[in-house]
Every structure is written in C-alpha cells, then in structure tokens.
Write a protein that holds these residues in place. Structure first.
Motif, PDB file in Angstrom:
ATOM      1  N   ALA A 116      38.360  32.169  55.501  1.00 35.54           N
ATOM      2  CA  ALA A 116      37.946  31.292  54.400  1.00 35.54           C
ATOM      3  C   ALA A 116      36.856  31.963  53.576  1.00 35.54           C
ATOM      4  O   ALA A 116      36.860  31.893  52.344  1.00 35.54           O
ATOM      5  CB  ALA A 116      37.470  29.948  54.938  1.00 35.54           C
ATOM      6  N   ALA A 117      35.916  32.627  54.245  1.00 34.95           N
ATOM      7  CA  ALA A 117      34.847  33.335  53.528  1.00 34.95           C
ATOM      8  C   ALA A 117      35.436  34.477  52.697  1.00 34.95           C
ATOM      9  O   ALA A 117      35.032  34.685  51.551  1.00 34.95           O
ATOM     10  CB  ALA A 117      33.811  33.869  54.516  1.00 34.95           C
ATOM     11  N   GLU A 118      36.390  35.198  53.248  1.00 35.17           N
ATOM     12  CA  GLU A 118      37.021  36.306  52.513  1.00 35.17           C
ATOM     13  C   GLU A 118      37.776  35.794  51.288  1.00 35.17           C
ATOM     14  O   GLU A 118      37.728  36.407  50.223  1.00 35.17           O
ATOM     15  CB  GLU A 118      37.946  37.095  53.435  1.00 35.17           C
ATOM     16  N   ARG A 119      38.473  34.656  51.427  1.00 36.68           N
ATOM     17  CA  ARG A 119      39.178  34.066  50.276  1.00 36.68           C
ATOM     18  C   ARG A 119      38.193  33.675  49.184  1.00 36.68           C
ATOM     19  O   ARG A 119      38.428  33.933  48.000  1.00 36.68           O
ATOM     20  CB  ARG A 119      39.991  32.843  50.710  1.00 36.68           C
ATOM     21  N   LEU A 120      37.084  33.058  49.574  1.00 34.49           N
ATOM     22  CA  LEU A 120      36.074  32.654  48.604  1.00 34.49           C
ATOM     23  C   LEU A 120      35.462  33.878  47.922  1.00 34.49           C
ATOM     24  O   LEU A 120      35.301  33.900  46.693  1.00 34.49           O
ATOM     25  CB  LEU A 120      34.994  31.811  49.290  1.00 34.49           C
ATOM     26  N   MET A 121      35.151  34.911  48.690  1.00 34.55           N
ATOM     27  CA  MET A 121      34.597  36.135  48.097  1.00 34.55           C
ATOM     28  C   MET A 121      35.569  36.762  47.109  1.00 34.55           C
ATOM     29  O   MET A 121      35.164  37.248  46.050  1.00 34.55           O
ATOM     30  CB  MET A 121      34.229  37.142  49.195  1.00 34.55           C
ATOM     31  N   ALA A 122      36.871  36.746  47.418  1.00 31.95           N
ATOM     32  CA  ALA A 122      37.872  37.320  46.512  1.00 31.95           C
ATOM     33  C   ALA A 122      37.922  36.536  45.196  1.00 31.95           C
ATOM     34  O   ALA A 122      38.038  37.138  44.120  1.00 31.95           O
ATOM     35  CB  ALA A 122      39.241  37.327  47.181  1.00 31.95           C
ATOM     36  N   LYS A 123      37.834  35.208  45.277  1.00 31.84           N
ATOM     37  CA  LYS A 123      37.818  34.394  44.056  1.00 31.84           C
ATOM     38  C   LYS A 123      36.598  34.724  43.202  1.00 31.84           C
ATOM     39  O   LYS A 123      36.690  34.854  41.981  1.00 31.84           O
ATOM     40  CB  LYS A 123      37.786  32.899  44.395  1.00 31.84           C
ATOM     41  N   ILE A 124      35.452  34.842  43.858  1.00 33.67           N
ATOM     42  CA  ILE A 124      34.209  35.122  43.128  1.00 33.67           C
ATOM     43  C   ILE A 124      34.257  36.523  42.528  1.00 33.67           C
ATOM     44  O   ILE A 124      33.821  36.732  41.388  1.00 33.67           O
ATOM     45  CB  ILE A 124      32.988  34.940  44.050  1.00 33.67           C
ATOM     46  N   GLU A 125      34.785  37.476  43.267  1.00 34.82           N
ATOM     47  CA  GLU A 125      34.853  38.859  42.778  1.00 34.82           C
ATOM     48  C   GLU A 125      35.580  38.937  41.437  1.00 34.82           C
ATOM     49  O   GLU A 125      35.211  39.713  40.555  1.00 34.82           O
ATOM     50  CB  GLU A 125      35.541  39.746  43.805  1.00 34.82           C
ATOM     51  N   LYS A 126      36.598  38.115  41.242  1.00 33.70           N
ATOM     52  CA  LYS A 126      37.354  38.104  39.985  1.00 33.70           C
ATOM     53  C   LYS A 126      36.490  37.673  38.802  1.00 33.70           C
ATOM     54  O   LYS A 126      36.793  37.995  37.660  1.00 33.70           O
ATOM     55  CB  LYS A 126      38.558  37.175  40.104  1.00 33.70           C
ATOM     56  N   GLU A 127      35.414  36.948  39.069  1.00 34.17           N
ATOM     57  CA  GLU A 127      34.530  36.452  38.006  1.00 34.17           C
ATOM     58  C   GLU A 127      33.410  37.439  37.662  1.00 34.17           C
ATOM     59  O   GLU A 127      32.738  37.281  36.651  1.00 34.17           O
ATOM     60  CB  GLU A 127      33.905  35.110  38.411  1.00 34.17           C
ATOM     61  N   LEU A 128      33.180  38.427  38.513  1.00 29.93           N
ATOM     62  CA  LEU A 128      32.052  39.347  38.325  1.00 29.93           C
ATOM     63  C   LEU A 128      32.382  40.442  37.327  1.00 29.93           C
ATOM     64  O   LEU A 128      33.523  40.855  37.192  1.00 29.93           O
ATOM     65  CB  LEU A 128      31.641  39.960  39.659  1.00 29.93           C
ATOM     66  N   ASP A 129      31.353  40.907  36.655  1.00 30.06           N
ATOM     67  CA  ASP A 129      31.483  41.985  35.679  1.00 30.06           C
ATOM     68  C   ASP A 129      30.489  43.079  36.057  1.00 30.06           C
ATOM     69  O   ASP A 129      29.690  42.926  36.995  1.00 30.06           O
ATOM     70  CB  ASP A 129      31.186  41.437  34.278  1.00 30.06           C
ATOM     71  N   THR A 130      30.485  44.165  35.330  1.00 27.51           N
ATOM     72  CA  THR A 130      29.563  45.268  35.580  1.00 27.51           C
ATOM     73  C   THR A 130      28.127  44.743  35.598  1.00 27.51           C
ATOM     74  O   THR A 130      27.722  43.995  34.706  1.00 27.51           O
ATOM     75  CB  THR A 130      29.710  46.333  34.480  1.00 27.51           C
ATOM     76  N   GLY A 131      27.381  45.109  36.611  1.00 26.71           N
ATOM     77  CA  GLY A 131      25.990  44.690  36.733  1.00 26.71           C
ATOM     78  C   GLY A 131      25.797  43.403  37.512  1.00 26.71           C
ATOM     79  O   GLY A 131      24.684  43.081  37.909  1.00 26.71           O
ATOM     80  N   ASP A 132      26.871  42.635  37.730  1.00 31.38           N
ATOM     81  CA  ASP A 132      26.787  41.398  38.514  1.00 31.38           C
ATOM     82  C   ASP A 132      26.903  41.741  39.993  1.00 31.38           C
ATOM     83  O   ASP A 132      27.444  42.785  40.359  1.00 31.38           O
ATOM     84  CB  ASP A 132      27.933  40.442  38.152  1.00 31.38           C
ATOM     85  N   SER A 133      26.432  40.827  40.842  1.00 32.86           N
ATOM     86  CA  SER A 133      26.569  41.075  42.274  1.00 32.86           C
ATOM     87  C   SER A 133      26.677  39.777  43.055  1.00 32.86           C
ATOM     88  O   SER A 133      26.190  38.730  42.630  1.00 32.86           O
ATOM     89  CB  SER A 133      25.381  41.886  42.808  1.00 32.86           C
ATOM     90  N   LEU A 134      27.337  39.884  44.190  1.00 31.95           N
ATOM     91  CA  LEU A 134      27.425  38.814  45.177  1.00 31.95           C
ATOM     92  C   LEU A 134      27.061  39.437  46.513  1.00 31.95           C
ATOM     93  O   LEU A 134      27.579  40.496  46.866  1.00 31.95           O
ATOM     94  CB  LEU A 134      28.848  38.248  45.248  1.00 31.95           C
TER      95      LEU A 134
END
Length: 96
Positions: free
Chosen positions: A47-65
């Motif tokens: 579940a954590a990996e799925r959530l991280m994958a969704k968030i990764e799609k929203e990130l741009d250069t310079g952003d971080s999670l």
C-alpha cells in the motif's frame, strides 16, 4: 502491528502550489496530517509503494518525497509534545 501494517512517515517538498495540493490530497486519502507537509499512516509495504508511485507522478524537478518506516522499537520511543496529533497506535480507534 496488525496485518503487516507499518508506521510510515511521509514528508514532501513541492515547489508548485498546484502540485503540492495534489500531493496533499493523495496523502489525505491514506494518512493523517501531523504537520503542514508531514503525514503518518499505518500501511502495508504494498500500500505504501502504491501511494509513493501515485505521488511520484505528481513530482517535478526539484520536488521531493521522503518516506520513513518506523519499526516497533522506534514506535515505542516516539513522543508528541504540545498539541500534536498522537502517534497512531494501530488500535483502530482514536480517543478525542
């Protein structure tokens, strides 16, 4: 910890207001906001990996999670001072 759930700490730094709102919305669906850009959730690894994958799609250069997994020993040592949201014990309910 029930069913392989682990305490996860999600923290992000996103420069765009629009992307930041989308990241926050994704986290709000699965986690509890404990500070402006910090969320806690009790999730399985998948579940954590799925959530991280969704968030990764929203990130741009310079952003971080950043995602931290807190083990049982670390959980027993967690403290909240002041008016912060208590650490989720995984008991399935909150005392208000």
């Amino acid at each position: 910890m029930a069913g392989g759930d682990r305490l996860q700490i999600f923290t992000y730094d996103v420069s765009s207001n629009r992307r930041r709102r989308r990241v926050a919305r994704l986290l709000e669906e699965e986690a509890t906001r404990v500070q402006y850009s910090v969320f806690e959730a009790r999730l399985t690894r998948k579940a954590a990996e799925r959530l991280m994958a969704k968030i990764e799609k929203e990130l741009d250069t310079g952003d971080s999670l950043r995602v931290y997994t807190v083990g049982r020993t670390g959980e027993r040592q967690c403290s909240v001072i002041g008016d912060g949201v208590p650490v989720d014990s995984g008991a399935g309910y909150w005392l208000m």
